[in-house]
Motif scaffolding. Structure first.
Motif, short mmCIF file in Angstrom:
data_model
loop_
_atom_site.label_atom_id
_atom_site.label_comp_id
_atom_site.label_asym_id
_atom_site.label_seq_id
_atom_site.Cartn_x
_atom_site.Cartn_y
_atom_site.Cartn_z
N ILE A 207 0.83 -1.20 0.00
CA ILE A 207 0.00 0.00 0.00
C ILE A 207 0.87 1.25 0.00
O ILE A 207 0.62 2.21 -0.74
CB ILE A 207 -0.95 0.00 1.21
CG1 ILE A 207 -2.03 -1.09 1.04
CG2 ILE A 207 -1.60 1.37 1.41
CD1 ILE A 207 -2.91 -1.28 2.26
N ILE A 208 1.91 1.26 0.84
CA ILE A 208 2.80 2.42 0.92
C ILE A 208 3.44 2.71 -0.43
O ILE A 208 3.39 3.84 -0.94
CB ILE A 208 3.87 2.21 1.99
CG1 ILE A 208 3.24 2.15 3.39
CG2 ILE A 208 4.93 3.32 1.93
CD1 ILE A 208 4.20 1.72 4.48
N GLU A 209 4.03 1.70 -1.03
CA GLU A 209 4.75 1.89 -2.29
C GLU A 209 3.80 2.30 -3.41
O GLU A 209 4.10 3.20 -4.21
CB GLU A 209 5.49 0.61 -2.67
CG GLU A 209 6.60 0.21 -1.71
CD GLU A 209 7.76 1.20 -1.69
OE1 GLU A 209 7.87 2.01 -2.64
OE2 GLU A 209 8.54 1.18 -0.72
N ARG A 227 -9.43 0.91 -1.50
CA ARG A 227 -9.21 -0.52 -1.76
C ARG A 227 -10.31 -1.41 -1.20
O ARG A 227 -10.18 -2.63 -1.18
CB ARG A 227 -7.85 -0.94 -1.19
CG ARG A 227 -6.68 -0.40 -1.99
CD ARG A 227 -5.34 -0.61 -1.26
NE ARG A 227 -4.22 -0.35 -2.15
CZ ARG A 227 -3.81 0.86 -2.50
NH1 ARG A 227 -4.42 1.92 -2.00
NH2 ARG A 227 -2.79 1.03 -3.32
N LEU A 228 -11.38 -0.81 -0.70
CA LEU A 228 -12.46 -1.61 -0.11
C LEU A 228 -13.04 -2.62 -1.10
O LEU A 228 -13.42 -3.72 -0.72
CB LEU A 228 -13.57 -0.70 0.41
CG LEU A 228 -13.27 0.11 1.68
CD1 LEU A 228 -14.45 1.00 2.03
CD2 LEU A 228 -12.92 -0.81 2.85
N ARG A 230 -11.44 -4.03 -3.58
CA ARG A 230 -10.44 -4.99 -4.06
C ARG A 230 -9.96 -5.95 -2.98
O ARG A 230 -9.48 -7.03 -3.28
CB ARG A 230 -9.23 -4.23 -4.62
CG ARG A 230 -9.47 -3.54 -5.94
CD ARG A 230 -8.23 -2.82 -6.39
NE ARG A 230 -8.14 -1.47 -5.86
CZ ARG A 230 -7.03 -0.76 -5.82
NH1 ARG A 230 -5.90 -1.28 -6.27
NH2 ARG A 230 -7.03 0.46 -5.35
N LEU A 231 -10.05 -5.53 -1.72
CA LEU A 231 -9.52 -6.33 -0.62
C LEU A 231 -10.64 -6.87 0.26
O LEU A 231 -11.75 -6.34 0.27
CB LEU A 231 -8.55 -5.48 0.22
CG LEU A 231 -7.32 -4.91 -0.49
CD1 LEU A 231 -6.55 -4.00 0.47
CD2 LEU A 231 -6.42 -6.03 -1.01
N ARG A 232 -10.33 -7.93 1.00
CA ARG A 232 -11.26 -8.48 1.98
C ARG A 232 -11.08 -7.70 3.29
O ARG A 232 -10.17 -7.98 4.07
CB ARG A 232 -11.00 -9.97 2.20
CG ARG A 232 -11.33 -10.84 0.99
CD ARG A 232 -10.84 -12.28 1.19
NE ARG A 232 -11.36 -12.88 2.41
CZ ARG A 232 -12.55 -13.47 2.52
NH1 ARG A 232 -13.35 -13.53 1.46
NH2 ARG A 232 -12.93 -14.01 3.65
N VAL A 233 -11.93 -6.70 3.49
CA VAL A 233 -11.84 -5.83 4.66
C VAL A 233 -13.00 -6.14 5.60
O VAL A 233 -14.17 -6.02 5.22
CB VAL A 233 -11.86 -4.34 4.25
CG1 VAL A 233 -11.72 -3.45 5.48
CG2 VAL A 233 -10.75 -4.05 3.24
#
Length: 374
Positions: A207-209, A227-228, A230-233
């Protein structure tokens, strides 16, 4: 949780706390008689078994470094791992208002993350005061096979300054976070994010990069909210006492909450002790004819006057004939003879001379800044 790195992010909005943060970061603001705000999140991590903690300081690092020192009080003075202060690379850079966001600072210390041996990381702020053991949330994170787990509290706040800088989350029946509202001035209410996030360290580095490469520097808005989809949050509910210190009024209200025994016990005893810098001082001294009712008094205080519904920090002196009601008096404050204070916050080393009368409003307390003589 020795496989989890703690990262305390002190890049916090101090816009509504300028009277208390002019000479210190928000994390170093005194709270509850003898603590600093950073003590709560740091104690949560230590009580959860985390042995490696980095503290990302935005500015005014001296105050927080003086308080934390080697980390001995938190059992973090270690040969391996321990407590690490990650200061800003250039104070002049930030004073010229070129500062972009917390991810810029994360990126400056990416080598610290890469060298740490832990596989997971908990990122948390200091402005949310609560007491918890992160192990239960971490187990939930593993069971759900989540990419990111957000700790939140089921609150229904009314619109206004109390939650004007809060982050609200929407969680479906399966625990999945479907939406987040960040720093809105008018909110309808809902679950409040505790600004605490669990994820793999490799994901945080990614995420940082990625964000920095695309000119994005806000960890929550651009690192997580975008990113909600795209990711499993997932969201993990917290059920204990919680206070968000995002304004002077919220700070005052949270301190006053401690005068309720059930709140004090929940915050200081429920999930483990809260550690702080040790100072060897004598017990509070209540002189003849003193009147004290519903007060929280730290060690080293000398009380000769009348005190009600107030918090007195270490080494405060209230002289004979003085009346203190609904106030917060920080370290080494002195209230002169026959002075009257109501709805007032006195920062450290404030001296109120004899017979002065300072009256604030319950909804807009008066703040006397650090070191002033009135």
């Amino acid at each position: 949780m020795k496989n989890v790195l703690g990262l305390i992010n002190l890049h916090e909005n101090e816009e509504l706390l300028k009277e208390l943060t002019r000479q210190r970061p928000l994390a170093a603001v005194p709270f509850g008689g003898r603590y600093r705000l950073v003590d709560f999140v740091l104690s949560n991590m230590v009580n959860s078994g985390i042995v490696n903690v980095g503290i990302v300081v935005k500015h005014k690092a001296r105050s927080i470094m003086d308080h934390l020192r080697s980390g001995k009080e938190w059992d973090l003075a270690r040969k391996r791992d321990g407590l690490f202060i990650l200061p800003p690379p250039d104070h002049t850079h930030y004073s010229n208002s070129i500062y972009k966001g917390d991810l810029e600072h994360f990126h400056n210390h990416v080598d610290f993350l890469q060298r740490s041996s832990q596989e997971y990381v908990i990122v948390a702020g200091s402005h949310t005061v609560y007491n918890t053991d992160y192990r239960e949330a971490f187990r939930y994170h593993l069971e759900k096979q989540a990419d990111i787990t957000i700790i939140y509290k089921e609150e229904q706040p009314a619109p206004g300054k109390q939650y004007s800088l809060a982050t609200l989350v929407k969680v479906d029946d399966g625990g999945r976070v479907t939406d987040m509202q960040v720093s809105t001035g008018r909110i309808a209410g809902g679950p409040v994010c505790l600004e605490t996030f669990i994820m793999r360290k490799s994901l945080l580095l990614e995420i940082i990069e990625d964000c920095v490469a695309h000119g994005e520097y806000d960890f929550v808005k651009e690192g997580i909210v975008k990113r909600l989809g795209r990711l499993r949050v997932y969201g993990f509910p917290f059920t204990g006492y919680m206070a968000k210190i995002n304004s002077v009024q919220a700070y005052f209200r949270a301190n006053m909450d401690l005068l309720q025994p059930e709140v004090w016990q929940d915050l200081f005893l429920k999930s483990g002790p809260v550690y702080t810098k040790v100072k060897d001082e004598p017990p509070a001294n209540y002189r003849d004819q003193v009147a004290a009712s519903n007060v929280l008094v730290a060690n080293g205080c000398i009380i000769e006057g009348r005190v009600e519904n107030s918090l007195l920090f270490r080494s405060v002196r209230v002289h004979r004939g003085a009346y203190v009601n609904n106030c917060i008096i920080m370290q080494k404050g002195e209230i002169g003879p026959n002075a009257v204070l109501e709805n007032v916050i006195c920062d450290k080393d404030v001296h109120i001379s004899a017979a002065k009368r300072l009256i604030g409003d319950k909804n807009y307390v008066m703040v006397i800044e650090k070191g002033m003589k009135v």
